[in-house]
Design a protein around this motif. Structure first.
Motif, PDB file in Angstrom:
ATOM      1  N   LYS A 118       4.487   8.109   1.865  1.00  0.00           N
ATOM      2  CA  LYS A 118       3.885   6.821   1.529  1.00  0.00           C
ATOM      3  C   LYS A 118       2.414   6.870   1.886  1.00  0.00           C
ATOM      4  O   LYS A 118       2.036   7.538   2.855  1.00  0.00           O
ATOM      5  N   GLY A 119       1.569   6.162   1.101  1.00  0.00           N
ATOM      6  CA  GLY A 119       0.139   6.259   1.351  1.00  0.00           C
ATOM      7  C   GLY A 119      -0.590   4.932   1.309  1.00  0.00           C
ATOM      8  O   GLY A 119      -0.114   3.954   0.719  1.00  0.00           O
ATOM      9  N   SER A 120      -1.758   4.932   1.944  1.00  0.00           N
ATOM     10  CA  SER A 120      -2.699   3.818   1.876  1.00  0.00           C
ATOM     11  C   SER A 120      -4.074   4.411   1.590  1.00  0.00           C
ATOM     12  O   SER A 120      -4.445   5.434   2.172  1.00  0.00           O
ATOM     13  N   VAL A 121      -4.818   3.768   0.679  1.00  0.00           N
ATOM     14  CA  VAL A 121      -6.151   4.250   0.346  1.00  0.00           C
ATOM     15  C   VAL A 121      -7.182   3.205   0.741  1.00  0.00           C
ATOM     16  O   VAL A 121      -6.948   1.999   0.587  1.00  0.00           O
ATOM     17  N   THR A 122      -8.312   3.660   1.268  1.00  0.00           N
ATOM     18  CA  THR A 122      -9.413   2.764   1.614  1.00  0.00           C
ATOM     19  C   THR A 122     -10.720   3.373   1.151  1.00  0.00           C
ATOM     20  O   THR A 122     -10.902   4.591   1.143  1.00  0.00           O
ATOM     21  N   ASP A 123     -11.638   2.508   0.767  1.00  0.00           N
ATOM     22  CA  ASP A 123     -12.981   2.938   0.391  1.00  0.00           C
ATOM     23  C   ASP A 123     -13.893   1.728   0.489  1.00  0.00           C
ATOM     24  O   ASP A 123     -13.447   0.591   0.315  1.00  0.00           O
ATOM     25  N   LEU A 124     -15.161   1.975   0.749  1.00  0.00           N
ATOM     26  CA  LEU A 124     -16.143   0.900   0.770  1.00  0.00           C
ATOM     27  C   LEU A 124     -16.428   0.389  -0.641  1.00  0.00           C
ATOM     28  O   LEU A 124     -16.897  -0.733  -0.828  1.00  0.00           O
ATOM     29  N   SER A 125     -16.116   1.214  -1.638  1.00  0.00           N
ATOM     30  CA  SER A 125     -16.372   0.877  -3.042  1.00  0.00           C
ATOM     31  C   SER A 125     -15.160   0.222  -3.686  1.00  0.00           C
ATOM     32  O   SER A 125     -14.103   0.846  -3.813  1.00  0.00           O
ATOM     33  N   HIS A 138       0.086   5.266 -12.058  1.00  0.00           N
ATOM     34  CA  HIS A 138       0.435   6.187 -13.148  1.00  0.00           C
ATOM     35  C   HIS A 138       1.336   7.315 -12.669  1.00  0.00           C
ATOM     36  O   HIS A 138       2.152   7.839 -13.426  1.00  0.00           O
ATOM     37  N   LEU A 139       1.167   7.701 -11.405  1.00  0.00           N
ATOM     38  CA  LEU A 139       1.949   8.800 -10.836  1.00  0.00           C
ATOM     39  C   LEU A 139       3.230   8.323 -10.156  1.00  0.00           C
ATOM     40  O   LEU A 139       3.991   9.133  -9.617  1.00  0.00           O
ATOM     41  N   ASN A 140       3.459   7.002 -10.168  1.00  0.00           N
ATOM     42  CA  ASN A 140       4.645   6.407  -9.531  1.00  0.00           C
ATOM     43  C   ASN A 140       4.718   6.739  -8.047  1.00  0.00           C
ATOM     44  O   ASN A 140       5.792   7.009  -7.493  1.00  0.00           O
ATOM     45  N   LEU A 141       3.571   6.693  -7.378  1.00  0.00           N
ATOM     46  CA  LEU A 141       3.510   6.945  -5.948  1.00  0.00           C
ATOM     47  C   LEU A 141       3.432   5.630  -5.180  1.00  0.00           C
ATOM     48  O   LEU A 141       2.839   4.660  -5.653  1.00  0.00           O
ATOM     49  N   ASP A 142       4.031   5.607  -3.995  1.00  0.00           N
ATOM     50  CA  ASP A 142       4.084   4.414  -3.158  1.00  0.00           C
ATOM     51  C   ASP A 142       2.783   4.317  -2.360  1.00  0.00           C
ATOM     52  O   ASP A 142       2.654   4.888  -1.271  1.00  0.00           O
ATOM     53  N   VAL A 143       1.805   3.597  -2.913  1.00  0.00           N
ATOM     54  CA  VAL A 143       0.468   3.544  -2.323  1.00  0.00           C
ATOM     55  C   VAL A 143      -0.058   2.112  -2.381  1.00  0.00           C
ATOM     56  O   VAL A 143       0.070   1.437  -3.401  1.00  0.00           O
ATOM     57  N   ASP A 144      -0.649   1.665  -1.275  1.00  0.00           N
ATOM     58  CA  ASP A 144      -1.382   0.396  -1.273  1.00  0.00           C
ATOM     59  C   ASP A 144      -2.847   0.684  -0.958  1.00  0.00           C
ATOM     60  O   ASP A 144      -3.203   1.829  -0.664  1.00  0.00           O
ATOM     61  N   GLY A 145      -3.704  -0.332  -1.033  1.00  0.00           N
ATOM     62  CA  GLY A 145      -5.121  -0.061  -0.844  1.00  0.00           C
ATOM     63  C   GLY A 145      -5.901  -1.226  -0.294  1.00  0.00           C
ATOM     64  O   GLY A 145      -5.513  -2.389  -0.442  1.00  0.00           O
ATOM     65  N   ARG A 146      -7.031  -0.898   0.327  1.00  0.00           N
ATOM     66  CA  ARG A 146      -7.952  -1.873   0.878  1.00  0.00           C
ATOM     67  C   ARG A 146      -9.383  -1.433   0.613  1.00  0.00           C
ATOM     68  O   ARG A 146      -9.703  -0.242   0.669  1.00  0.00           O
ATOM     69  N   VAL A 147     -10.254  -2.378   0.346  1.00  0.00           N
ATOM     70  CA  VAL A 147     -11.691  -2.131   0.392  1.00  0.00           C
ATOM     71  C   VAL A 147     -12.082  -2.229   1.863  1.00  0.00           C
ATOM     72  O   VAL A 147     -11.876  -3.272   2.491  1.00  0.00           O
ATOM     73  N   ALA A 148     -12.597  -1.129   2.418  1.00  0.00           N
ATOM     74  CA  ALA A 148     -12.743  -1.093   3.871  1.00  0.00           C
ATOM     75  C   ALA A 148     -13.892  -0.188   4.301  1.00  0.00           C
ATOM     76  O   ALA A 148     -14.199   0.806   3.650  1.00  0.00           O
ATOM     77  N   ASP A 149     -14.489  -0.542   5.433  1.00  0.00           N
ATOM     78  CA  ASP A 149     -15.527   0.241   6.090  1.00  0.00           C
ATOM     79  C   ASP A 149     -14.846   1.264   6.998  1.00  0.00           C
ATOM     80  O   ASP A 149     -13.999   0.902   7.825  1.00  0.00           O
ATOM     81  N   ALA A 150     -15.231   2.518   6.890  1.00  0.00           N
ATOM     82  CA  ALA A 150     -14.602   3.580   7.680  1.00  0.00           C
ATOM     83  C   ALA A 150     -14.889   3.458   9.165  1.00  0.00           C
ATOM     84  O   ALA A 150     -14.205   4.080   9.984  1.00  0.00           O
ATOM     85  N   GLU A 151     -15.890   2.666   9.535  1.00  0.00           N
ATOM     86  CA  GLU A 151     -16.206   2.487  10.951  1.00  0.00           C
ATOM     87  C   GLU A 151     -15.394   1.356  11.586  1.00  0.00           C
ATOM     88  O   GLU A 151     -15.405   1.197  12.813  1.00  0.00           O
ATOM     89  N   THR A 152     -14.719   0.558  10.764  1.00  0.00           N
ATOM     90  CA  THR A 152     -13.858  -0.527  11.259  1.00  0.00           C
ATOM     91  C   THR A 152     -12.620  -0.584  10.362  1.00  0.00           C
ATOM     92  O   THR A 152     -12.496  -1.466   9.506  1.00  0.00           O
ATOM     93  N   ILE A 153     -11.719   0.355  10.536  1.00  0.00           N
ATOM     94  CA  ILE A 153     -10.558   0.489   9.660  1.00  0.00           C
ATOM     95  C   ILE A 153      -9.622  -0.709   9.844  1.00  0.00           C
ATOM     96  O   ILE A 153      -9.207  -1.004  10.971  1.00  0.00           O
ATOM     97  N   PRO A 154      -9.266  -1.417   8.769  1.00  0.00           N
ATOM     98  CA  PRO A 154      -8.520  -2.680   8.889  1.00  0.00           C
ATOM     99  C   PRO A 154      -7.003  -2.508   8.979  1.00  0.00           C
ATOM    100  O   PRO A 154      -6.238  -3.117   8.231  1.00  0.00           O
TER     101      PRO A 154
END
Length: 342
Positions: A118-125, A138-154
Motif C-alpha cells: 500500500k502506498g501514499s504519495v506526497t509532493d509540494l506540487s 490506472h495501475l489499480n494500486l492502493d495509493v492515496d495522496g497529499r499535497v505536502a511540504d517534505a519538511e513538515t510531513i502531514p
C-alpha cells in the motif's frame, strides 16, 4: 525509450486521504511575472516548475510503468540496500510513503515489483500529486495522496514501514530536517531509500553537457534544411522559462560521504550511500536534452532502441568496470538508505 502508457487527459478520480484539507489546484502555465517572483521564493519555484512539468513529465523522462521501469526502480532499491540482508527479508513492506513523488515513478514501480503493498504519495506540487494518483488508479494500486511540504510531513508518528524518494532531496531546502521528519513517520525499524540524487562533480559535467547539446541543437535546427527538426519558437521559449525555474529549484548537489553524515545527524542508523552512472550519464544527458529540443515525432523506435540500449550498455560498464576504479564522488547519481532505530 517507450513513452508513458497513460493518457494525460484522463479524468480519473483522485484519492486524497480522508482527513486531507482541500488541496490547491495545479497551475500548469506560470507567467513570466510568476517566474520572476519565484527566483526569490524557493518553494514557490518548486510548485510552479513541477506543476508546469507534471502532464508531460513521464514523456520527457521516458517514464513508464511496465517491465522496463519496474526493473529500473527495483534495481535502484536493491543497489541502495545492497549488503544489508535485513532489507530484503522485510519485503514486502506493508505501507510505503513516497516523498516528492512527482508522477509516482519510484513508488508505483516499486509496488509493482513487490516492495510494498500500500502506498501514499506526497509532493509540494498539486499537479504532480494529481498525475501520480491518476497513474496509480490506472495501475489499480492502493495509493492515496497529499499535497505536502517534505519538511513538515502531514502524517502521524510511526505510520510507515518504508519511505522512498527519487530525485527529491536536492529540491528540499533543509535536507536534514526532512530526514528527521522521515524518521518520525517511520515505524521503529523502518527504512528509507532515496535514489537519483546528483553528486557535486556529476552535476557539473552533466549540466555542461546539457547546455552544449541544447545550444548545438537549437542552432543547427535554424538551418533551412533542418527546419522540420525545429520545435516552434513558442515551445522553445517555454522550455527556456522552465529551465530558468529549474535553476532555482535544484538547490543541492551531494558528496556521498557528506550525505551519509547528514542522514546520521538526522538520527538514522545503518546508513549507507551508493553511487551509479558515470559513462551512462555522459550519454544520458545529451540524449535527454536532444529529445527535449526536437519534435517528438522525429524520434522513432530506432532512436528509442539506441538511447535505451546505449544507456544499458554503459550502465553495465559502470557497474562492472568503472565502479572498481573511479572514485564514487565522480558518478552522477547517489542513493542513500538508513533505518529508524528500534
Amino acid at each position: 525509450m517507450t513513452a508513458s502508457p497513460h493518457d494525460g487527459n484522463s479524468d480519473a478520480t483522485l484519492h486524497l486521504v480522508p482527513d486531507a484539507p482541500n488541496d490547491p489546484a495545479p497551475n500548469p502555465h506560470a507567467t513570466a511575472e510568476q517566474v520572476e517572483a519565484a527566483r526569490s521564493d524557493t518553494k514557490l519555484a518548486q510548485v510552479l516548475y513541477h506543476d508546469w512539468e507534471a502532464e508531460t513529465y513521464d514523456d520527457k523522462w521516458s517514464i513508464s510503468y511496465d517491465e522496463r521501469c519496474i526493473d529500473y526502480a527495483r534495481g535502484r532499491f536493491d543497489q541502495a540496500v545492497s549488503g544489508q540482508p535485513s532489507a530484503q527479508d522485510a519485503l514486502p513492506h506493508g505501507r510505503a510513503l513516497e516523498l516528492g513523488c512527482g508522477t509516482g515513478f519510484f513508488l508505483l514501480n516499486l509496488m509493482q515489483a513487490g516492495v510494498a503493498d500500500k502506498g501514499s504519495v506526497t509532493d509540494l506540487s498539486p499537479g504532480m500529486v494529481k498525475v501520480a494518483l491518476r497513474n496509480a488508479e490506472h495501475l489499480n494500486l492502493d495509493v492515496d495522496g497529499r499535497v505536502a511540504d517534505a519538511e513538515t510531513i502531514p502524517y502521524e508518528d510511526n505510520t510507515f514501514d518504508l519511505v522512498v524518494g527519487h530525485a527529491v532531496l536536492h529540491h528540499i531546502p533543509d535536507v536534514e530536517q526532512s530526514l528527521r521528519e522521515v524518521l518520525r513517520v517511520l515505524k521503529p525499524g523502518g527504512r528509507f531509500v532515496f535514489a537519483g540524487e546528483p553528486t557535486t562533480i556529476g552535476n557539473f559535467y552533466a549540466r555542461w553537457l546539457g547546455r552544449l547539446t541544447w545550444e548545438a541543437t537549437t542552432r543547427a535546427t535554424k538551418l533551412p534544411f533542418l527546419a522540420s527538426w525545429r520545435k516552434p519558437q513558442e515551445e522553445l521559449d517555454e522550455s527556456s522559462r522552465a529551465a530558468a525555474l529549474e535553476a532555482v529549484v535544484d538547490l543541492h548537489t551531494f558528496d556521498p560521504t557528506d550525505l551519509e553524515n547528514i542522514a546520521r545527524s538526522a538520527g538514522a542508523v545503518e546508513v549507507q550511500a551508493q553511487t551509479e552512472e558515470f559513462a551512462a550519464a555522459l550519454l544520458g544527458w545529451p540524449v535527454r536534452t536532444f529529445e527535449a529540443a526536437v519534435p517528438a515525432e522525429k524520434l522513432g523506435w530506432n532512436w528509442a532502441r539506441f538511447a535505451f540500449g546505449g544507456w544499458k550498455t554503459l550502465s553495465w560498464v559502470d557497474e562492472n568496470v568503472l565502479e572498481h576504479v573511479v572514485p564514487r564522488s565522480f558518478f552522477y547519481n547517489v542513493m542513500i538508505t538508513g533505518v529508524k532505530s528500534d
